[in-house]
Design a protein around this motif. Structure first.
Motif, PDB file in Angstrom:
ATOM      1  N   ALA A 140      72.080 -34.156   9.720  1.00 11.94           N
ATOM      2  CA  ALA A 140      73.118 -33.239  10.023  1.00 11.94           C
ATOM      3  C   ALA A 140      73.765 -32.481   8.779  1.00 11.94           C
ATOM      4  N   VAL A 141      73.425 -33.109   7.793  1.00 13.12           N
ATOM      5  CA  VAL A 141      74.302 -32.946   6.185  1.00 13.12           C
ATOM      6  C   VAL A 141      73.055 -31.621   5.293  1.00 13.12           C
ATOM      7  N   ALA A 142      72.012 -31.940   6.021  1.00 16.87           N
ATOM      8  CA  ALA A 142      70.445 -31.197   5.540  1.00 16.87           C
ATOM      9  C   ALA A 142      70.957 -29.726   6.138  1.00 16.87           C
ATOM     10  N   THR A 143      71.285 -29.520   7.414  1.00 19.40           N
ATOM     11  CA  THR A 143      71.289 -28.436   8.673  1.00 19.40           C
ATOM     12  C   THR A 143      72.468 -27.628   7.436  1.00 19.40           C
ATOM     13  N   VAL A 144      73.645 -28.221   7.250  1.00 16.45           N
ATOM     14  CA  VAL A 144      74.593 -27.283   5.965  1.00 16.45           C
ATOM     15  C   VAL A 144      74.476 -27.478   4.535  1.00 16.45           C
ATOM     16  N   ARG A 145      73.552 -28.100   4.293  1.00 17.15           N
ATOM     17  CA  ARG A 145      73.667 -28.380   3.020  1.00 17.15           C
ATOM     18  C   ARG A 145      73.310 -27.279   1.856  1.00 17.15           C
ATOM     19  N   SER A 146      72.995 -25.745   2.417  1.00 18.27           N
ATOM     20  CA  SER A 146      73.079 -24.812   1.705  1.00 18.27           C
ATOM     21  C   SER A 146      74.468 -23.762   1.737  1.00 18.27           C
ATOM     22  N   ALA A 147      75.301 -23.905   1.910  1.00 16.01           N
ATOM     23  CA  ALA A 147      76.822 -23.601   2.111  1.00 16.01           C
ATOM     24  C   ALA A 147      77.726 -24.687   1.414  1.00 16.01           C
ATOM     25  N   ILE A 148      76.883 -25.633   0.844  1.00 13.97           N
ATOM     26  CA  ILE A 148      78.102 -26.847  -0.009  1.00 13.97           C
ATOM     27  C   ILE A 148      78.294 -26.257  -1.032  1.00 13.97           C
ATOM     28  N   GLY A 149      78.538 -25.339  -1.800  1.00 17.66           N
ATOM     29  CA  GLY A 149      79.095 -24.711  -3.402  1.00 17.66           C
ATOM     30  C   GLY A 149      79.896 -26.190  -3.895  1.00 17.66           C
ATOM     31  N   GLU A 150      80.255 -26.082  -5.047  1.00 17.53           N
ATOM     32  CA  GLU A 150      80.855 -26.567  -5.754  1.00 17.53           C
ATOM     33  C   GLU A 150      82.576 -26.047  -5.443  1.00 17.53           C
ATOM     34  N   GLY A 151      82.949 -27.733  -5.231  1.00 13.59           N
ATOM     35  CA  GLY A 151      84.556 -26.952  -4.683  1.00 13.59           C
ATOM     36  C   GLY A 151      85.219 -27.015  -3.333  1.00 13.59           C
ATOM     37  N   ALA A 152      83.569 -26.342  -2.216  1.00 15.24           N
ATOM     38  CA  ALA A 152      84.006 -26.354  -1.039  1.00 15.24           C
ATOM     39  C   ALA A 152      84.100 -27.648  -0.128  1.00 15.24           C
ATOM     40  N   SER A 153      84.793 -27.507   1.098  1.00 12.64           N
ATOM     41  CA  SER A 153      85.054 -28.660   1.522  1.00 12.64           C
ATOM     42  C   SER A 153      84.229 -28.896   3.027  1.00 12.64           C
ATOM     43  N   VAL A 154      84.407 -30.545   3.190  1.00 10.16           N
ATOM     44  CA  VAL A 154      83.291 -30.489   4.687  1.00 10.16           C
ATOM     45  C   VAL A 154      84.368 -32.182   4.694  1.00 10.16           C
ATOM     46  N   VAL A 155      84.466 -31.295   6.865  1.00  9.24           N
ATOM     47  CA  VAL A 155      85.180 -32.377   7.452  1.00  9.24           C
ATOM     48  C   VAL A 155      84.470 -32.947   8.658  1.00  9.24           C
ATOM     49  N   VAL A 156      83.984 -34.055   8.049  1.00  2.73           N
ATOM     50  CA  VAL A 156      83.878 -35.087   8.695  1.00  2.73           C
ATOM     51  C   VAL A 156      84.055 -35.578   9.954  1.00  2.73           C
ATOM     52  N   LEU A 157      84.082 -35.556  11.132  1.00  2.00           N
ATOM     53  CA  LEU A 157      84.798 -35.781  12.517  1.00  2.00           C
ATOM     54  C   LEU A 157      83.936 -37.160  12.664  1.00  2.00           C
ATOM     55  N   GLY A 158      84.932 -38.585  13.358  1.00  4.04           N
ATOM     56  CA  GLY A 158      83.820 -39.534  13.287  1.00  4.04           C
ATOM     57  C   GLY A 158      83.342 -40.360  12.868  1.00  4.04           C
TER      58      GLY A 158
END
Length: 355
Positions: free
Chosen positions: A170-188
């Protein structure tokens, strides 16, 4: 000559509770490998299988449950390849045809012949229509499905094959969008979510924001390295958006999949963001233009992960970057563990061990 008997947790009929019973000890032939089970994880996917109405899944009963398995290679068929007898391994769970382009690349979770396998009711993989690891012994069709774990404990290794692998994928599917300072929300922050927090911290520069309905789950997220945690409340969207500077999160990993979690996910996601829907709690999101989804949203439905990704997950765990929060149960207490999971009384991952 009498056949050796061994214990297994079996689903014998749809809609009925599993039973702890005796079965014949399997003997490997051809490319098969026999694993002496040292640990077997238990997750909510098992509850979905146990509770499934007859005909809703492409499996035949009876079969042994358990799709997270670690143990030791005990015997090999005459044409078996892969880990040697005595080697400690974790079992890659999604079993495809083994020969299509996807399977050849190690992506049996997305086997090109899955529809045909489902039509044959051949099962999705270990413990999902095929005999699984909630037993003393597990017969694996091929050594290609085994990943060595070295000295990593079996109790830590077993949950990596689904909880760790699915979270990593799941992280791999979104990793390309995650740059320095980006926020990721984990639900559950359950069996998968607490590992996703650790994987994000180990492999991305993300600011990790966690959400759950339980205070103890948020405490676990904090232990795993989350930068912030909040209970799911009416003001959660506003709180999370403030923490992202008002623009929203670049990615949301939803390990719940309820209507409430998806409402929060779409409310906190920024334009052009990534929504990975992992949980299967019956929620729905409507895709429409214009609609509730922010413009440019990309939605993925991650399913398990690839064999190379499992190798990477094992490497993270062996290097100390990934640790599973587990609650141990003896194999003979499997039904108690299942009910504990159903009631929400298990912290992290329930793991069955021999007794």
């Amino acid at each position: 000559m009498s056949t050796a008997r061994t214990r297994a947790v079996r689903l014998t009929r749809w809609g009925g509770p599993p039973v702890v019973t005796e079965v014949a000890r399997p003997v490997p032939t051809g490319e098969e490998v026999l694993i002496q089970v040292e640990a077997a994880g238990l997750c909510r996917s098992d509850l979905h299988v146990i509770d499934a109405p007859a005909g809703s899944l492409p499996y035949r009963t009876p079969f042994t449950l358990g799709h997270e398995t670690a143990g030791r290679v005990a015997a090999r068929g005459p044409r078996a390849a892969g880990p040697a007898i005595g080697e400690r391994v974790v079992v890659y769970g999604p079993w495809g045809c083994g020969s299509c382009a996807r399977c050849a690349a190690g992506a049996e979770n997305y086997c090109d012949r899955r529809a045909a396998l489902d039509a044959d009711r051949a099962g999705t993989g270990v413990g999902l229509g095929r005999d699984g690891g909630m037993a003393d012994w597990l017969l694996v069709p091929s050594g290609r499905l085994l990943v060595p774990v070295g000295e990593l404990s079996a109790v830590q290794a077993a949950p990596l094959s689904d909880a760790g692998l699915t979270a990593y994928h799941a992280v791999a599917t979104v990793r390309s969008a995650i740059g320095e300072g980006a926020s990721v929300v984990v639900l559950g922050i359950g069996g998968l979510g607490h590992l996703a927090v650790q994987i994000l911290r180990a492999t991305t520069p993300a600011q990790v924001l966690s959400v759950d309905v339980r205070e103890e789950a948020l405490a676990l997220a904090d232990q795993c390295g989350a930068h912030f945690g909040t209970l799911l409340r009416p003001d959660s969207t506003a709180v999370l958006r403030r923490l992202t500077g008002g623009v929203g999160a670049v990615a949301v990993l939803d390990f719940v999949g309820s209507n409430a979690s998806l409402d929060l996910a779409t409310g906190v996601l920024r334009a052009g963001g990534e929504l990975a829907m992992v949980g299967s709690d019956g929620g729905e999101v409507t895709v429409r233009k214009p609609g509730a989804l922010p413009p440019g949203t990309r939605i993925s439905l991650p399913f398990w992960g690839t064999l190379p990704e499992l190798e990477q997950v094992v490497a993270l765990a062996r290097g100390g970057a990934l640790r599973v929060e587990v609650e141990r149960f003896a194999l003979s207490r499997a039904l108690e563990a299942i009910e504990g999971l159903r009631s929400g009384g298990v912290r992290g991952r329930a793991v069955l061990v021999p007794d």
